[in-house]
Design a protein around this motif. Structure first.
Motif, PDB file in Angstrom:
ATOM      1  N   ASN A 131       6.080  -2.205   5.842  1.00 22.65           N
ATOM      2  CA  ASN A 131       5.953  -3.652   5.660  1.00 22.65           C
ATOM      3  C   ASN A 131       4.505  -4.117   5.727  1.00 22.65           C
ATOM      4  N   SER A 132       3.599  -3.214   6.065  1.00 20.03           N
ATOM      5  CA  SER A 132       2.214  -3.631   6.292  1.00 20.03           C
ATOM      6  C   SER A 132       1.246  -2.573   5.783  1.00 20.03           C
ATOM      7  N   MET A 172       9.345   1.721   8.825  1.00 24.30           N
ATOM      8  CA  MET A 172       8.701   1.596   7.524  1.00 24.30           C
ATOM      9  C   MET A 172       9.695   1.899   6.414  1.00 24.30           C
ATOM     10  N   TYR A 173      10.454   2.984   6.588  1.00 24.23           N
ATOM     11  CA  TYR A 173      11.492   3.298   5.608  1.00 24.23           C
ATOM     12  C   TYR A 173      12.524   2.177   5.535  1.00 24.23           C
ATOM     13  N   ALA A 174      12.828   1.564   6.675  1.00 28.71           N
ATOM     14  CA  ALA A 174      13.823   0.495   6.693  1.00 28.71           C
ATOM     15  C   ALA A 174      13.369  -0.696   5.866  1.00 28.71           C
ATOM     16  N   TYR A 175      12.075  -1.046   5.969  1.00 33.70           N
ATOM     17  CA  TYR A 175      11.574  -2.152   5.152  1.00 33.70           C
ATOM     18  C   TYR A 175      11.655  -1.795   3.662  1.00 33.70           C
ATOM     19  N   ALA A 176      11.272  -0.581   3.319  1.00 32.48           N
ATOM     20  CA  ALA A 176      11.310  -0.160   1.919  1.00 32.48           C
ATOM     21  C   ALA A 176      12.734  -0.194   1.377  1.00 32.48           C
ATOM     22  N   VAL A 177      13.709   0.271   2.180  1.00 30.20           N
ATOM     23  CA  VAL A 177      15.108   0.263   1.753  1.00 30.20           C
ATOM     24  C   VAL A 177      15.625  -1.167   1.643  1.00 30.20           C
ATOM     25  N   ALA A 178      15.301  -2.007   2.625  1.00 24.32           N
ATOM     26  CA  ALA A 178      15.760  -3.394   2.598  1.00 24.32           C
ATOM     27  C   ALA A 178      15.247  -4.111   1.348  1.00 24.32           C
ATOM     28  N   PHE A 237       0.845  -1.194   0.000  1.00 22.45           N
ATOM     29  CA  PHE A 237       0.000   0.000   0.000  1.00 22.45           C
ATOM     30  C   PHE A 237       0.882   1.246   0.000  1.00 22.45           C
ATOM     31  N   PRO A 238       0.648   2.203  -0.914  1.00 26.72           N
ATOM     32  CA  PRO A 238       1.463   3.425  -0.954  1.00 26.72           C
ATOM     33  C   PRO A 238       1.006   4.439   0.096  1.00 26.72           C
TER      34      PRO A 238
END
Length: 326
Positions: free
Chosen positions: A181-182, A221-227, A148-149
């Motif tokens: 992540n969610s 949230m940013y960490a999941y996107a970067v990972a 979801f954006p």
């Protein structure tokens, strides 16, 4: 297992009561199904290159939802163990989260993926403040997960910071999806690859004072996107995945209500966000215990999304024996 015959009240329970008792995670297995799309409109914001875009079909697909699991990172059982299947994992070592409890989330997923016997190929990462309002099909496409954006996750606005964790040789920062992540539906094997990196990036971001101050409560949230980007993973972005009252006014054809924001209104139906309203529903009012049965409905003029949210809560609490006893 959660299937077509599951009662709406139970679905609400799964996504409702557990937030009020403790911080935890919800995951759901998703049965594999070659989805060809489920809407009479195109909800896709962006599909990764090479991914078939969701199309139009006459009949709505049935649910591909599997079984729910609560991932509890306290390391100890609690009084909700009998209400939902729970997998207990350890929290981060004491002090490592620096008071930011959400840092335990990626670490919890690493442990769950390593230790649990997970038979399904796809996983939905959800949260306790998610209510399902439609049967959820598997929106993922093969190795292309779906997310979801979020309007407040803006990688291009923070390129200087993100380059500390996503070097230029990895590509443009536009490779970083505007997601957390969610909710995300992802292939299990892919999540197993991303999760350890997600832990490491989260801790590194928390260790960097500028990053920590800039990202605040959405740091993980940013960490999941970067990972995900570091592993070359792009998510199909679907704005119909979720709605967020009071800003999203109608439920429409969306799948999940995310009740993260307080809903405050005058008795004339005017939004008073940031100020306690004459009528309100805010999950933060129930941190110490579950909401009572039969909450008052919003006054006339309040958006349909908020009315639907309260009605679903009332439906759930009315049909759950011993509600509030836990």
């Amino acid at each position: 297992m959660i299937g077509r015959k599951t009662s709406p009240g139970f679905l609400v329970l799964l996504a409702l009561g557990f937030f009020f008792a403790s911080y935890n995670l919800l995951t759901m297995s998703v049965r594999y199904k070659a989805s060809k799309g489920s809407e009479l409109f195109d909800p896709v914001v962006r599909a990764p290159d090479g991914t078939e875009r969701a199309g139009k079909v006459k009949d709505m697909p049935g649910s591909d939802m599997g079984g729910f699991t609560r991932v509890l990172h306290s390391g100890l059982p609690d009084n909700l163990m009998k209400k939902i299947p729970t997998f207990i994992v350890d929290p981060l070592p004491e002090g490592l989260d620096r008071g930011y409890v959400v840092l335990n989330r990626p670490w919890a997923f690493v442990q769950w993926l390593e230790k649990a016997n997970i038979e399904e190929n796809y996983i939905l990462m959800a949260e306790p403040d998610h209510i399902f309002v439609r049967p959820l099909p598997n929106l993922a496409h093969g190795k292309n997960p779906v997310g979801f954006p979020f309007f407040y996750i803006r990688p291009t606005d923070h390129e200087k910071i993100l380059r500390k964790f996503y070097p230029e040789e990895n590509g443009p920062v536009t490779n970083i999806d505007p997601i957390g992540n969610s909710p995300v539906i992802i292939e299990r094997a892919l999540l197993e690859e991303i999760a350890p990196t997600w832990v490491n990036v989260s801790l590194r971001m928390k260790d960097d004072p500028v990053t920590d101050k800039t990202f605040g409560w959405v740091l993980e949230m940013y960490a999941y996107a970067v990972a995900s980007a570091l592993h070359g993973v792009r998510h199909t972005l679907r704005k119909d995945f979720m709605l967020q009252p009071p800003w999203d006014l109608e439920v429409g054809k969306k799948f999940i209500i995310h009740y993260t924001y307080g809903c405050d209104y005058t008795m004339k139906g005017k939004l008073t966000y940031g100020k306690v309203g004459e009528w309100r529903f805010d999950k933060r009012a129930y941190i110490k215990g579950p909401p009572p049965r039969n909450l008052s409905l919003p006054p006339p003029g309040v958006p349909e999304s908020v009315v639907r949210l309260v009605k679903l809560v009332n439906e759930a609490t009315a049909n759950i024996a011993g509600w509030g006893d836990a």
